[in-house]
Motif scaffolding. Structure first.
Motif, mmCIF file in Angstrom:
data_model
loop_
_atom_site.group_PDB
_atom_site.id
_atom_site.type_symbol
_atom_site.label_atom_id
_atom_site.label_comp_id
_atom_site.label_asym_id
_atom_site.label_seq_id
_atom_site.Cartn_x
_atom_site.Cartn_y
_atom_site.Cartn_z
ATOM 1 N N MET A 163 0.753 -1.178 0.091
ATOM 2 C CA MET A 163 0.467 -0.045 -0.024
ATOM 3 C C MET A 163 0.943 1.286 0.227
ATOM 4 S SD MET A 163 -3.169 -0.690 -0.579
ATOM 5 C CE MET A 163 -2.814 -2.050 -1.577
ATOM 6 N N ARG A 166 1.422 1.525 -4.139
ATOM 7 C CA ARG A 166 0.335 2.061 -4.661
ATOM 8 C C ARG A 166 0.960 3.789 -3.659
ATOM 9 N NH1 ARG A 166 -4.936 1.601 -2.376
ATOM 10 N NH2 ARG A 166 -4.621 2.916 -1.401
ATOM 11 N N ASP A 167 0.829 4.275 -2.967
ATOM 12 C CA ASP A 167 0.256 5.632 -2.730
ATOM 13 C C ASP A 167 1.635 6.157 -3.268
ATOM 14 O OD1 ASP A 167 -1.773 4.727 -1.538
ATOM 15 O OD2 ASP A 167 -1.273 4.967 0.753
ATOM 16 N N SER A 171 0.813 9.184 -5.797
ATOM 17 C CA SER A 171 1.258 10.142 -5.617
ATOM 18 C C SER A 171 2.232 10.908 -6.984
ATOM 19 C CB SER A 171 2.064 10.682 -4.028
ATOM 20 O OG SER A 171 0.859 10.491 -3.212
ATOM 21 N N LYS A 215 -8.394 5.606 -3.806
ATOM 22 C CA LYS A 215 -7.774 5.140 -2.424
ATOM 23 C C LYS A 215 -8.774 5.460 -1.639
ATOM 24 C CE LYS A 215 -3.034 7.711 -2.540
ATOM 25 N NZ LYS A 215 -2.501 9.391 -1.759
ATOM 26 N N THR A 220 -8.138 -1.405 0.847
ATOM 27 C CA THR A 220 -6.309 -2.067 0.715
ATOM 28 C C THR A 220 -7.251 -3.047 -1.193
ATOM 29 O OG1 THR A 220 -7.541 -3.681 1.509
ATOM 30 C CG2 THR A 220 -6.093 -2.516 2.675
ATOM 31 N N TYR A 235 -4.849 2.153 -11.125
ATOM 32 C CA TYR A 235 -3.382 1.367 -10.418
ATOM 33 C C TYR A 235 -3.686 -0.193 -10.620
ATOM 34 C CZ TYR A 235 -5.983 0.200 -6.353
ATOM 35 O OH TYR A 235 -6.509 -0.298 -5.264
#
Length: 277
Positions: A163, A166-167, A171, A215, A220, A235
């Protein structure tokens, strides 16, 4: 001149949305991945056959197809002898498509939106590789952050490392310039794109909204797609949902299962019809 039903006005259109389930496997060709249907919608307002509006619409769609042979984005306004005959339209190809693939995709999208929306004053259609929209009310340069499609994969549980990557990838997409953006970290991949009529600031606002919704809504999930009216973000944490090459490659092995909602201008009301392919 365009004709209207008793429940439709020129300032409030009802979008009739088409829902379908679409699967593409790892053996899908890049062509089928590029041309596979994502979503489509039509206005309820009709135009009269053999009218000036129909002639202008045909000219617009021809211009879109011709332009796609040399440009990945363009928009046109075809003027009429009266305000009711003016038609606005645009197309947007995915940023990694070569021009021949862009032209092929737009030609197929124009054909399909014609089949989907016969004699309607407005229509929009998204294929995996391109987007086409036209209407008798201008939408060019107008922001639209309404959710058109949302798809979240199954939850993989909260893995701090995955995670976090991913974030960071999402970003990173916000920190990248241009309307088409890709990024990745290991098996985590991300992609985002704005329609070309948005300014840089408007694109940033749209993508920020799309990524924020990814998000919050997908949590998740191992992959997520968020299509807004003028941009989208996607994503995958496992590398199987999306794949890309930053320059001249394409997506492969994509799956789009369901249209959640098609939203045009916020003033539009909606009448949704469901069908399965």
């Amino acid at each position: 001149m365009a004709t209207t039903s008793t429940t439709t006005t020129t300032t409030s259109l009802i979008f009739l949305c088409t829902f379908l389930l679409s699967l593409s496997s790892s053996s899908s060709s890049s062509s089928s991945s590029t041309d596979s249907f994502v979503f489509g919608g039509c206005t309820e307002q009709k135009y009269a056959p053999n009218s000036a509006y129909e002639s202008n619409l045909n000219s617009l769609l021809t211009s879109l197809v011709n332009s796609a042979t040399y440009s990945s984005y363009n928009n046109y306004t075809i003027m009429g002898s009266s305000p009711q005959d003016v038609v606005y339209g645009l197309y947007q190809c995915r940023g990694d498509l070569a021009m021949p693939d862009c032209a092929t995709c737009v030609a197929r999208a124009v054909t399909q939106v014609g089949d989907l929306c016969p004699e309607t004053c407005g229509g929009a259609l998204q294929l995996q590789g391109c987007y086409v929209k036209y209407d008798n009310i201008t939408f060019l340069g107008v922001e639209d952050k309404g959710v058109v499609l949302k798809k979240c994969g199954p939850s993989v549980g909260y893995d701090i490392e995955v995670m976090g990557r991913r974030d960071a990838v999402l970003s990173g997409l916000l920190g990248t310039g241009g309307p088409y953006r890709v990024g990745g970290s290991g098996e985590v991949q991300g992609l985002a794109q704005c329609v070309g009529d948005l300014s840089f600031g408007e694109c940033q606002d749209c993508l920020s909204q799309a990524i924020g919704r990814l998000k919050s809504d997908c949590g998740t999930a191992d992959y997520g797609d968020m299509f807004l009216g003028k941009c989208y973000a996607r994503y995958s944490t496992g590398g199987a949902h999306i794949s890309y090459k930053p320059h001249n490659g394409r997506f492969a092995r994509e799956m789009v299962n369901r249209i959640m909602k098609f939203i045009g201008d916020k003033q539009f009301s909606q009448n949704l019809n469901m069908q399965k392919d």
